[in-house]
Design a protein around this motif. Structure first.
Motif, mmCIF file in Angstrom:
data_model
loop_
_atom_site.group_PDB
_atom_site.id
_atom_site.type_symbol
_atom_site.label_atom_id
_atom_site.label_comp_id
_atom_site.label_asym_id
_atom_site.label_seq_id
_atom_site.Cartn_x
_atom_site.Cartn_y
_atom_site.Cartn_z
ATOM 1 N N MET A 1 0.840 -1.190 0.000
ATOM 2 C CA MET A 1 0.000 0.000 0.000
ATOM 3 C C MET A 1 0.876 1.240 0.000
ATOM 4 N N THR A 2 0.733 2.112 -0.972
ATOM 5 C CA THR A 2 1.551 3.319 -1.051
ATOM 6 C C THR A 2 0.896 4.513 -0.371
ATOM 7 N N VAL A 3 -0.398 4.432 -0.101
ATOM 8 C CA VAL A 3 -1.096 5.517 0.594
ATOM 9 C C VAL A 3 -1.393 5.073 2.014
ATOM 10 N N GLN A 4 -0.860 5.815 2.972
ATOM 11 C CA GLN A 4 -1.095 5.509 4.377
ATOM 12 C C GLN A 4 -2.242 6.352 4.913
ATOM 13 N N ILE A 5 -3.257 5.689 5.449
ATOM 14 C CA ILE A 5 -4.387 6.393 6.044
ATOM 15 C C ILE A 5 -4.109 6.612 7.527
ATOM 16 N N ILE A 6 -4.337 7.840 7.970
ATOM 17 C CA ILE A 6 -4.126 8.211 9.363
ATOM 18 C C ILE A 6 -5.440 8.734 9.934
ATOM 19 N N CYS A 7 -5.735 8.369 11.158
ATOM 20 C CA CYS A 7 -6.943 8.859 11.820
ATOM 21 C C CYS A 7 -6.594 9.211 13.258
ATOM 22 N N ASP A 8 -7.561 9.747 13.977
ATOM 23 C CA ASP A 8 -7.351 9.965 15.405
ATOM 24 C C ASP A 8 -8.352 9.156 16.200
ATOM 25 N N SER A 9 -8.178 9.154 17.506
ATOM 26 C CA SER A 9 -8.959 8.243 18.340
ATOM 27 C C SER A 9 -10.436 8.596 18.448
ATOM 28 N N ALA A 10 -10.820 9.802 18.017
ATOM 29 C CA ALA A 10 -12.234 10.164 18.038
ATOM 30 C C ALA A 10 -13.041 9.410 16.986
ATOM 31 N N SER A 11 -12.366 8.609 16.167
ATOM 32 C CA SER A 11 -13.054 7.759 15.185
ATOM 33 C C SER A 11 -13.750 6.581 15.855
ATOM 34 N N ASP A 12 -13.368 6.301 17.104
ATOM 35 C CA ASP A 12 -13.975 5.217 17.877
ATOM 36 C C ASP A 12 -13.860 3.852 17.215
ATOM 37 N N LEU A 13 -12.803 3.658 16.428
ATOM 38 C CA LEU A 13 -12.501 2.339 15.893
ATOM 39 C C LEU A 13 -11.750 1.536 16.947
ATOM 40 N N ALA A 20 -6.299 -4.306 11.400
ATOM 41 C CA ALA A 20 -6.804 -4.944 10.183
ATOM 42 C C ALA A 20 -6.757 -3.997 8.986
ATOM 43 N N LEU A 21 -6.965 -2.714 9.225
ATOM 44 C CA LEU A 21 -7.011 -1.727 8.151
ATOM 45 C C LEU A 21 -5.656 -1.058 7.919
ATOM 46 N N ASP A 22 -4.650 -1.466 8.692
ATOM 47 C CA ASP A 22 -3.296 -0.922 8.567
ATOM 48 C C ASP A 22 -3.294 0.600 8.720
ATOM 49 N N LEU A 23 -3.964 1.072 9.751
ATOM 50 C CA LEU A 23 -4.076 2.496 10.005
ATOM 51 C C LEU A 23 -3.005 2.969 10.983
ATOM 52 N N ILE A 24 -2.680 4.243 10.903
ATOM 53 C CA ILE A 24 -1.931 4.909 11.968
ATOM 54 C C ILE A 24 -2.948 5.749 12.733
ATOM 55 N N ARG A 25 -2.986 5.560 14.052
ATOM 56 C CA ARG A 25 -3.934 6.306 14.882
ATOM 57 C C ARG A 25 -3.178 7.166 15.886
ATOM 58 N N ALA A 134 -9.516 3.432 4.102
ATOM 59 C CA ALA A 134 -8.507 2.381 4.261
ATOM 60 C C ALA A 134 -8.753 1.229 3.291
ATOM 61 N N GLU A 135 -10.008 0.887 3.081
ATOM 62 C CA GLU A 135 -10.333 -0.184 2.127
ATOM 63 C C GLU A 135 -9.952 0.231 0.704
ATOM 64 N N LEU A 136 -10.175 1.485 0.361
ATOM 65 C CA LEU A 136 -9.784 1.985 -0.959
ATOM 66 C C LEU A 136 -8.273 1.973 -1.123
ATOM 67 N N ALA A 137 -7.572 2.309 -0.044
ATOM 68 C CA ALA A 137 -6.112 2.284 -0.089
ATOM 69 C C ALA A 137 -5.602 0.863 -0.287
ATOM 70 N N GLN A 138 -6.239 -0.091 0.357
ATOM 71 C CA GLN A 138 -5.842 -1.482 0.213
ATOM 72 C C GLN A 138 -6.135 -2.017 -1.190
ATOM 73 N N GLU A 139 -7.096 -1.384 -1.849
ATOM 74 C CA GLU A 139 -7.391 -1.757 -3.242
ATOM 75 C C GLU A 139 -6.397 -1.145 -4.217
ATOM 76 N N GLY A 140 -5.561 -0.225 -3.733
ATOM 77 C CA GLY A 140 -4.527 0.363 -4.570
ATOM 78 C C GLY A 140 -4.913 1.646 -5.276
ATOM 79 N N LEU A 141 -5.990 2.304 -4.850
ATOM 80 C CA LEU A 141 -6.375 3.568 -5.481
ATOM 81 C C LEU A 141 -5.350 4.657 -5.170
ATOM 82 N N SER A 142 -5.341 5.676 -5.992
ATOM 83 C CA SER A 142 -4.405 6.781 -5.818
ATOM 84 C C SER A 142 -4.816 7.667 -4.650
#
Length: 284
Positions: A1-13, A20-25, A134-142
């Protein structure tokens, strides 16, 4: 995955979602009983809710620019592109912290692409936007495609919720002291939504069951098609209620997937135990 998705803890994930989604939180800070905790890291939301039921009044503070700088530097050093999807700027200064940090990182890594989107969403509504990205990033979208699609998804995310005790909204400045007192006395259940990132009261319903029934009526009024959607329910330590409402979603609307998560400490500090929130798309 070339695009890294980042979120914060207010996402309540949940932590399992992050992995599983390879996120940085990155985490907001919760002050409880004189101590500082990192939301989602060293404070369990249930622990906070138990203390709130005993009378504790937790407070929160935004993610620091330094925390964002560390996250962005990690991505830049790895040669990746980054998309940070932010908790509503109307509810926290976290978005501005990210803007400050990006400028610092781009001075060292000017070729790095770091997109920042103010989702104007909160709790699991925000989390579902992050999940989609994150799912779109795992699919390889730009990066551009992910940013555009997740922005659209965020713009059409509905948040409909109710709280069990108006006192917590009063402490957060959302209702007056008189409204909080009278609402509690008369067993008023306020129904609120998020509009342009702000918490806005919709209706006042007397009685919990009536409030839940009205929430589903609002869902029916606002949703165009729920059958193919992933719907979210977040709760303030009342999982049994969330599970019951999930079944209603499935039987009444034919929803195939309902994601249930507890409202985390950062958001829950302001909404309190007993909160129920529903999230869905008003336009696919």
């Amino acid at each position: 995955m070339t695009v890294q998705i980042i979120c914060d803890s207010a996402s309540d994930l949940a932590t399992a979602d992050i992995e599983a989604l390879d996120l940085i939180r990155v985490s907001l800070t919760v002050q409880l009983d004189g101590n500082d905790y990192k939301d989602g890291q060293n404070l369990e939301a249930k622990t906070m809710y138990d203390r709130m039921r005993e009378g504790a009044s937790p407070k929160t503070s935004q993610v620091t620019p330094q925390d964002f700088e560390d996250a962005f530097m990690k991505v830049a050093a790895a040669g990746k592109e980054a998309l940070y999807l932010a908790f509503s700027s109307e509810l926290s200064g976290t978005y501005q912290s990210a803007i400050i940090a990006r400028d610092v990182v781009l001075e060292k890594y000017p070729e790095t692409k770091i997109e920042i989107v103010d989702t104007l969403c909160a709790s699991l509504g925000y989390g579902l936007v992050v999940k989609k990205a994150a799912e779109l990033a795992q699919e390889g979208l730009s990066l551009a495609a992910i940013t555009a699609k997740s922005t659209y998804y965020a713009e059409h995310m509905e948040h409909i919720f109710t709280v069990d005790d108006l006192e917590y909204l009063y402490r957060g400045g959302r209702v007056s002291k008189t409204a909080a007192f009278m609402g509690t006395l008369l067993k008023i259940k306020p129904i609120l939504h998020v509009d342009d990132g702000k918490l806005i009261p919709l209706e006042k319903i007397r009685g919990t069951k009536k409030a839940y029934n009205r929430i589903f009526d609002i869902v029916e009024e606002r949703a165009t098609d729920l059958t193919g959607q992933t719907v979210g329910i977040s709760h303030g330590d009342v999982e049994d209620v969330a599970l019951e409402l999930a079944e209603i979603f499935k039987t009444r609307f034919g929803v195939k997937e309902v994601v249930i998560r507890m409202v985390g400490s950062a958001v829950g500090a302001h909404s309190g135990p007993g909160t129920i929130a529903i999230f869905f798309q008003n336009q696919l």
